[in-house]
Design a protein around this motif. Structure first.
Motif, mmCIF file in Angstrom:
data_model
loop_
_atom_site.group_PDB
_atom_site.id
_atom_site.type_symbol
_atom_site.label_atom_id
_atom_site.label_comp_id
_atom_site.label_asym_id
_atom_site.label_seq_id
_atom_site.Cartn_x
_atom_site.Cartn_y
_atom_site.Cartn_z
ATOM 1 N N ASP A 366 -29.559 -14.136 58.416
ATOM 2 C CA ASP A 366 -30.386 -13.318 57.172
ATOM 3 C C ASP A 366 -30.663 -13.747 55.599
ATOM 4 N N TYR A 602 -21.406 -7.360 53.376
ATOM 5 C CA TYR A 602 -21.859 -8.228 53.146
ATOM 6 C C TYR A 602 -21.954 -9.175 52.097
ATOM 7 N N VAL A 608 -20.442 -1.223 52.515
ATOM 8 C CA VAL A 608 -21.423 -0.930 53.189
ATOM 9 C C VAL A 608 -20.918 0.226 54.196
ATOM 10 N N THR A 628 -31.292 6.185 54.391
ATOM 11 C CA THR A 628 -32.324 4.159 53.918
ATOM 12 C C THR A 628 -30.905 3.573 53.140
ATOM 13 N N GLY A 629 -30.820 2.631 54.150
ATOM 14 C CA GLY A 629 -29.479 1.843 53.536
ATOM 15 C C GLY A 629 -28.088 2.063 53.870
ATOM 16 N N ALA A 630 -28.097 4.284 54.917
ATOM 17 C CA ALA A 630 -26.878 4.237 54.223
ATOM 18 C C ALA A 630 -25.751 3.839 55.622
ATOM 19 N N GLY A 631 -25.860 2.601 56.431
ATOM 20 C CA GLY A 631 -25.145 2.052 56.418
ATOM 21 C C GLY A 631 -25.146 1.886 58.382
ATOM 22 N N LYS A 632 -26.413 2.664 59.024
ATOM 23 C CA LYS A 632 -26.514 2.432 60.789
ATOM 24 C C LYS A 632 -26.274 1.423 61.106
ATOM 25 N N THR A 634 -26.289 -2.117 60.685
ATOM 26 C CA THR A 634 -24.498 -2.218 59.908
ATOM 27 C C THR A 634 -23.733 -1.763 61.147
ATOM 28 N N ARG A 637 -24.508 -3.849 64.750
ATOM 29 C CA ARG A 637 -24.687 -5.211 64.142
ATOM 30 C C ARG A 637 -22.791 -5.604 64.420
ATOM 31 N N TYR A 643 -21.341 -9.387 62.727
ATOM 32 C CA TYR A 643 -21.013 -9.809 61.914
ATOM 33 C C TYR A 643 -19.666 -9.195 61.509
ATOM 34 N N GLN A 674 -34.915 -1.649 64.833
ATOM 35 C CA GLN A 674 -35.912 -1.267 65.056
ATOM 36 C C GLN A 674 -37.345 -2.367 64.534
ATOM 37 N N GLN A 819 -32.976 8.464 57.802
ATOM 38 C CA GLN A 819 -34.285 7.905 59.460
ATOM 39 C C GLN A 819 -32.986 8.118 60.921
ATOM 40 N N GLU A 821 -31.028 6.391 63.671
ATOM 41 C CA GLU A 821 -30.830 5.184 64.601
ATOM 42 C C GLU A 821 -29.751 5.432 66.399
HETATM 43 N N1 ATP Z 1 -28.066 -8.898 55.494
HETATM 44 C C1 ATP Z 1 -27.708 -8.665 54.602
HETATM 45 N N2 ATP Z 1 -27.211 -8.798 53.758
HETATM 46 C C2 ATP Z 1 -26.368 -7.422 52.065
HETATM 47 N N3 ATP Z 1 -26.662 -6.312 52.139
HETATM 48 C C3 ATP Z 1 -27.667 -5.934 53.637
HETATM 49 C C4 ATP Z 1 -27.686 -6.912 54.238
HETATM 50 N N4 ATP Z 1 -27.956 -6.416 54.727
HETATM 51 C C5 ATP Z 1 -28.057 -4.134 54.879
HETATM 52 N N5 ATP Z 1 -27.731 -4.596 53.857
HETATM 53 C C6 ATP Z 1 -27.321 -3.325 52.666
HETATM 54 O O1 ATP Z 1 -26.504 -2.925 53.862
HETATM 55 C C7 ATP Z 1 -26.719 -1.514 53.568
HETATM 56 C C8 ATP Z 1 -26.710 -0.637 54.533
HETATM 57 O O2 ATP Z 1 -28.252 -1.280 55.468
HETATM 58 P P1 ATP Z 1 -27.941 -0.287 56.658
HETATM 59 O O3 ATP Z 1 -29.846 -1.403 56.977
HETATM 60 O O4 ATP Z 1 -27.068 -0.646 57.753
HETATM 61 O O5 ATP Z 1 -28.620 0.302 56.339
HETATM 62 P P2 ATP Z 1 -29.615 1.433 57.392
HETATM 63 O O6 ATP Z 1 -28.907 3.082 57.001
HETATM 64 O O7 ATP Z 1 -29.913 0.627 58.123
HETATM 65 O O8 ATP Z 1 -30.904 1.492 57.226
HETATM 66 P P3 ATP Z 1 -32.401 1.789 57.567
HETATM 67 O O9 ATP Z 1 -32.319 3.384 57.794
HETATM 68 O O10 ATP Z 1 -33.854 1.819 56.487
HETATM 69 O O11 ATP Z 1 -32.914 0.634 58.334
HETATM 70 C C9 ATP Z 1 -27.991 -1.630 52.392
HETATM 71 O O12 ATP Z 1 -27.178 -0.734 50.910
HETATM 72 C C10 ATP Z 1 -28.362 -2.774 52.644
HETATM 73 O O13 ATP Z 1 -29.752 -2.965 51.724
#
Ligand code: ATP
Length: 822
Positions: A366, A602, A608, A628-632, A634, A637, A643, A674, A819, A821
């Motif tokens: 990353d 992270y 997160v 977007t960015g909610a944490g789905k 993550t 992952r 992680y 995605q 969005q 997942e």
């Molecule tokens: N590798 C990373 N390093 C640091 N921060 C990260 C990393 N990946 C994601 N984030 C942050 O963690 C938070 C959650 O991200 P995540 O990708 O899980 O969101 P999401 O809900 O899946 O969003 P989307 O629908 O846009 O994919 C966001 O604030 C993102 O910026």
């Protein structure tokens, strides 16, 4: 009397040789142990004022030149013959040694003291002894004027050396008292700390500290730093940090030993034998380099009848030697032996680097861009270049130069040896300085070149914006400036390059002229033959290549180290997520997943995932929904152990996923991300990606279990249908999920089925009311549907959509970027 004469002759050679040896060894030691790099490890004694030192040393060198002229004039005018070799060579050598010191002090803002002061201290007794012995040996034969001038010049040099040494001692004493004063000063100084982004090299008197490889200097442009520049700057800074930490080049280079198994074919006797044979070839080449010019001389002597040898035989021998040393002889053999060894090394480094990178964990991947990784692997091949440069080029060339000095000294006397050493030394210093300057011009030229292309590209890409804002003239001007700058830098570079080549060639020509002059003198005295003169010309031409090579060696090795820095950094990394010692394979029971009060960050600062608890019973479908960015992503992952959670645990059939074998876990978890770059393939290959060895029947069974087998069969190409990039997330799947979990800011805020959540009129209903999942797709210029990486295929009918929308009441204040997942 003869023995005292011999002592004086020996003294004349010993003086410059000893001083030069001391100066060269201590200077090299200083470079090697990084002591010449300035003040980062505390203050140090400085030479007396730089300009004072330059002035005194220049006077000292001038006194030697004056004495040389006096000696030549006295011999030619008085005795009508040239002066003794030792007198001329001795004086010339002193001019060379102290002239070099002069040029180095002139070049450096803070010269390190001990190579200089030590050599001055050594020179003083030599000067005194030389002065006294010359007086004693010449007092009866030489004129009083000569003795007077000689005494004045020797005394002047002694005084100059004494003043230089005295000033230095004075400095030392003053510094000691300053240090005592400093001990009474407050600990915090008023000096501003260096800027964070200021590299170590920039802090050292504005000079690059590690030779000519500075990325600083005035080659910067106003434009933002380009990836290429950033990579180079980062590698350069990493090199400086490690150099400072190691304290010397040996410790620095020791880190690169991790590449040893890839450079040296460990456990491959055939390749090792080839490498050993290459060394033999190099020694043979050294021999040819000497024998061919010598044979040329022998041909000349046989043709002129001086030697009485058979010219046919001499020519035939020459041809054989020539052929043996050429690309059809030893060179071909060397390449044949070496190419497999070299390719082994490149192949081994590239494969090891790729494998290592692929097994590093997500935190690493990353943090790096793909181009960084590709360039790091590319730079890794420089390791074999360093080995090749040092072992296959530098070592044989050093032998060549050594042989040249000895052979020319034997054939043409000390003059021959001296002119070779002097020309080599002057050429080396001159060329390395010129290379540093042209290197800077070359960087400026490249920057201007890339800038020109960037401006032109931006202009074309932004044509509609520039037209709409009526700024075509502005863009035209910007482009014109970039083109002018680029070509003016090209001109600057070309001029400097040609001047530097001209200067180097002039030095070699002057060296040749001096050698030729001394050789002619010797031939006329009957001490050498015309054939040996021909040999000299040819030998001299051969020396240009090694001299040029050595002048570039320092920079080229340092550049190669910089190129390999990034790969070294990567190879030293270890994955953060790895198997625990003794981790057992995952025991699959039914497939229950439990997120037990998990938190994750992270960067260790921003949470997160914030205390999420969720149990997914076996065989159920769960869809994660949120902004977007909610944490789905993550959450998924973490399930895949990209992680590890910060607190809490994720359990798979009751087993903490940190305790089981990582690869057995990933065998059980299938993910379609995605942006599924690797999934632009047939359905068959996509399903099989989870288990590459699966038979077609196993794939059918898996699809039957997921109730999609019949649907796939309906497609025209069945399992051979290509799914294309980004085409796998469907809205209908989410709506029919057993549980939809709405995530916001790393927390679960709602969960339930589609119908339940719509009726609850919470965040999920809100996302529907904003039609966040139903936004029309973008279309390409050709009319093809274009999906964003985060797009979801809207596969529900218009009637169904209307029915769902009618259930939710529009609400305000939403960003509409929800969005899914699943
Ligand atoms: N590798 C990373 N390093 C640091 N921060 C990260 C990393 N990946 C994601 N984030 C942050 O963690 C938070 C959650 O991200 P995540 O990708 O899980 O969101 P999401 O809900 O899946 O969003 P989307 O629908 O846009 O994919 C966001 O604030 C993102 O910026």
């Amino acid at each position: 009397m003869a023995s005292s004469e011999a002592t004086i002759v020996a003294l004349h050679y010993l003086y410059p040789t000893t001083v030069f040896a001391y100066f060269a060894v201590t200077s090299l030691a200083a470079v090697f142990t990084l002591q010449d790099l300035g003040t980062s490890k505390g203050t140090r004694v400085q030479l007396p004022g730089r300009w004072t030192t330059i002035g005194l040393l220049a006077a000292f060198v001038s006194a030697h030149i004056a004495q040389l002229i006096t000696t030549v004039v006295r011999s030619v005018a008085g005795a009508g013959r040239p002066p003794r070799d030792d007198l001329v060579v001795g004086q010339l050598s002193c001019v060379l040694v102290f002239g070099l010191q002069l040029s180095r002090i002139y070049d450096s803002q803070q010269p390190l003291w001990y190579p200089y002061v030590g050599s001055w201290a050594m020179a003083l007794p030599f000067e005194v002894v030389d002065g006294v012995s010359t007086w004693l040996s010449s007092s009866r034969t030489a004129s009083i004027e000569f003795l007077l001038v000689n005494t004045i010049l020797v005394s002047l040099r002694c005084v100059l050396l004494a003043v230089l040494l005295g000033l230095f001692c004075f400095r030392c004493i003053r510094r000691t008292s300053l240090i005592l004063d400093e001990e009474e000063q407050p600990l915090l100084s008023n000096t501003k700390p260096p800027r964070n982004n200021e590299s170590v090299s920039q802090r050292q008197n504005g000079h690059s500290i590690y030779g000519s490889t500075s990325t600083s200097g005035d080659d910067s442009d106003d434009r933002p730093e380009m990836p290429r520049d950033r990579r180079r700057r980062e590698a350069h800074e990493a090199m400086e940090r490690r150099l400072e930490a190691g304290g010397n080049w040996l410790s620095y280079a020791k880190d690169f030993m991790i590449f040893f198994p890839y450079v040296w074919p460990v456990g491959m006797p055939e390749l090792q034998a080839r490498a050993a044979a290459v060394v033999g070839c190099l020694l043979a080449s050294n021999m040819f380099n000497l024998l061919i010019p010598r044979q040329t001389g022998l041909i000349m002597d046989s043709l002129s009848g001086i030697s009485g040898a058979n010219p046919w035989l001499a020519v035939a021998t020459y041809i054989v030697l020539r052929l043996a040393s050429s690309e059809s002889g030893i060179e071909l053999l060397r390449q044949w032996l070496w190419i497999p060894v070299q390719n082994y090394s490149n192949e081994a480094i590239t494969r090891a680097a790729y494998s290592h990178i692929m097994y590093l964990s997500a935190d690493f991947h990353d943090s790096k861009s793909t181009s960084d990784l590709v360039m790091a692997i590319h730079g890794g091949t420089s390791i074999s270049k360093i080995v090749e440069n040092v072992l296959l080029h530098a070592a044989p060339m050093l032998i060549d130069l050594g042989v040249a000095v000895v052979y020319l000294s034997v054939t043409f006397g000390s003059y021959g040896g001296f002119t070779t050493v002097a020309t080599g030394t002057v050429f080396f210093f001159l060329a390395s300085r010129l290379i540093a300057h042209t290197g800077r011009d070359s960087r400026r030229r490249l920057n201007a070149h890339f800038n020109e292309y960037a401006v032109r590209n931006r202009g074309f890409l932004g044509w509609s914006t520039a037209s709409a804002f009526n700024q075509l003239g502005y863009e035209d001007n910007r482009h014109a400036n970039a083109v002018t700058t680029r070509w003016s830098r090209e001109t600057q570079y070309a001029l400097r390059w040609n001047c530097s080549v001209a200067l180097q060639s002039a030095v070699l020509t002057f060296g040749l002229a001096a050698s030729a002059f001394f050789a002619v003198r010797r031939i006329r005295l009957g001490q050498a033959t015309p054939g040996q003169f021909a040999m000299l010309l040819m030998y001299w031409a051969q020396l240009c290549a090694p001299l040029n090579f050595f002048a570039r060696l320092g920079k080229s090795i340092s550049d190669d180290f910089i190129d390999a820095e990034q790969l070294l950094d990567i190879m030293q990394r270890q994955p953060l997520v790895k198997n625990k010692k003794g981790a057992r394979p995952l025991k699959f029971v039914a497939g229950e997943i439990e997120f037990a009060d998990i938190c994750f960050s992270y960067d260790g600062r921003k949470e997160v995932i914030n205390h999420i608890s969720l149990c997914v019973p076996p065989g159920t479908t769960v869809a994660f929904v949120g902004s977007t960015g909610a944490g789905k992503s993550t959450l998924l992952r973490l399930l895949n152990r990209f992680y590890d959670v910060t607190t809490g645990s994720i359990r798979f059939d009751g087993q903490d996923i940190r305790d089981v074998d990582l690869y057995s876990l990933r065998d059980r978890v299938g993910v379609v991300p995605q942006n599924p770059i690797l999934f632009d393939d047939t359905i068959m290959n996509n399903v099989r990606y989870g288990k590459i060895t699966a038979s077609d029947e196993e794939v059918y069974d898996a699809c039957r279990a997921a109730s999609i087998h019949d649907k796939i069969k309906e497609f025209a190409d069945g399992y051979d249908t290509r799914v294309g990039e980004y085409g796998v997330h469907r809205l209908s799947t989410i709506m029919s999920a057993d549980m939809i979990v709405v995530v916001e800011k790393g927390k679960i805020i709602e969960k339930g089925s589609h119908e339940q959540l719509i009726l609850e009129k919470g965040r999920y209903a809100d996302l529907w009311s904003k039609q966040a999942f139903l936004k029309p797709h973008k279309y390409t210029e050709d009319g093809d549907k274009k999906l964003d990486s985060s797009d979801i295929v809207n596969d529900i009918s218009v009637d169904e959509t209307k029915a769902q929308l009618s259930k939710v009441k529009p609400q305000s204040g939403d960003d509409g970027t929800g969005q899914l997942e699943n």
